[in-house]
Write an enzyme that holds these catalytic residues in place. Sequence first.
Site, short mmCIF file in Angstrom:
data_model
loop_
_atom_site.label_atom_id
_atom_site.label_comp_id
_atom_site.label_asym_id
_atom_site.label_seq_id
_atom_site.Cartn_x
_atom_site.Cartn_y
_atom_site.Cartn_z
N TYR A 248 1.09 -0.90 -0.45
CA TYR A 248 -0.30 -0.44 -0.10
C TYR A 248 0.51 1.10 0.06
O TYR A 248 0.15 2.42 -0.14
CB TYR A 248 -1.19 0.02 0.82
N LYS B 208 3.08 -14.91 5.22
CA LYS B 208 2.88 -15.79 3.67
C LYS B 208 4.89 -15.47 3.59
O LYS B 208 5.39 -16.10 2.33
CB LYS B 208 2.20 -15.17 2.53
N ASP C 268 -2.52 -18.04 3.76
CA ASP C 268 -4.27 -18.63 3.03
C ASP C 268 -4.66 -18.94 3.69
O ASP C 268 -6.40 -20.01 4.39
CB ASP C 268 -3.99 -19.44 2.00
N ASP D 44 -6.61 -5.69 6.31
CA ASP D 44 -7.40 -5.25 4.58
C ASP D 44 -8.13 -6.32 4.67
O ASP D 44 -9.47 -5.98 4.35
CB ASP D 44 -6.55 -4.81 3.66
N ASP E 243 -12.26 -7.39 5.96
CA ASP E 243 -13.22 -7.63 5.44
C ASP E 243 -13.33 -9.18 6.03
O ASP E 243 -15.59 -9.21 5.78
CB ASP E 243 -12.88 -6.78 4.05
#
Length: 335
Positions: free
Chosen positions: A123, A171, A204, A228, A232
């Site tokens: 970002y 990850k 994941d 993020d 959600d």
Amino acid sequence: MELCVIEGDGIGREVIPAAVEVLKHVAPDVIIRPMEAGWGYFQKHKTPLPDETIQVARECKAILFGAVSSPAYPVEGYFSPIVRLRRTLQAFANLRPAQHLPVPTSREGVDMLIVRENTEDLYIGHEHTEDEGQTGIAEKVITRDATERVTRLTYELVRRIGRKKVTIVHKANVLSQSDGLFRRVALEIAANYPEIITDELYVDTAAYWMVKDPNRFDVILTPNLYGDILSDMAAAWGGGMGLAPSLSLGENIALAEPVHGSAPDIAGKGIANPTASMLSVAMLLRLYWNRIEAADKIEQAVRKTLSEGDYTVDIYTEGAISTEDFTKRVCSHLS
């Protein structure tokens, strides 16, 4: 105390005034300083975030931000004002709770907090194209300093509010240099808090468990992009985006904002759900201003309103009430 209020675009201009009205019932001493930002402001003034807004935000040290309508294509001179504001103010830790609320769309037992590093990762906006526009490249940046400060804040907050477990999500098996650094530093800091349970998951796998059994999570700590997305997902278990609050914290700075977008399709109709904005104000009161009683009052009034079946249209269409009526009913429980 002063609060810089930025309504932004779309339904931000409806839900933020509702939240301010609720705030005035429990903390009438707070001075409101309204400022501007967003796509609509950009179209008139060629900047989405004026210097005056940044200055007032710095002076107040507390901000309530609504929503912005950002185009999905490049526009010269435009940038996301909320992302820029977070980075400018160094509001480096974004807190996203997901808790069961008395609505049909919420899941019983869910009670988690997702903390995401808020100033770097993909970002940062370092993107470019090559091969005459046929290849897009973005930089992912993870630093020790940013990871250390968000991890310390997370563990200190867990200790303060009485939670028990932190799951570090990354990850690192694929991104060994960036996510690997985040993992190593987070675990180093976590070792200083032996009374708090720490585990880790690949992002994941965390997404899988978020869908299968969200009740397994207490607190999640993760880099910006993963946070993020996961927050959600978690919002669905809390009842939906219209109910999801957030608070970004830094050194002597706090930025409260509902996580939903500007919803231009319903803007101006008076039907937007102000719950997320109201609960964001409650987070500001509780975690930044340390006004626990005032925060409790707002949360209890919102819960009581929802438990009585007073829903906006995003929750239940039959018998849905307006933004204004929902706000009045919450305020009636505060009187």
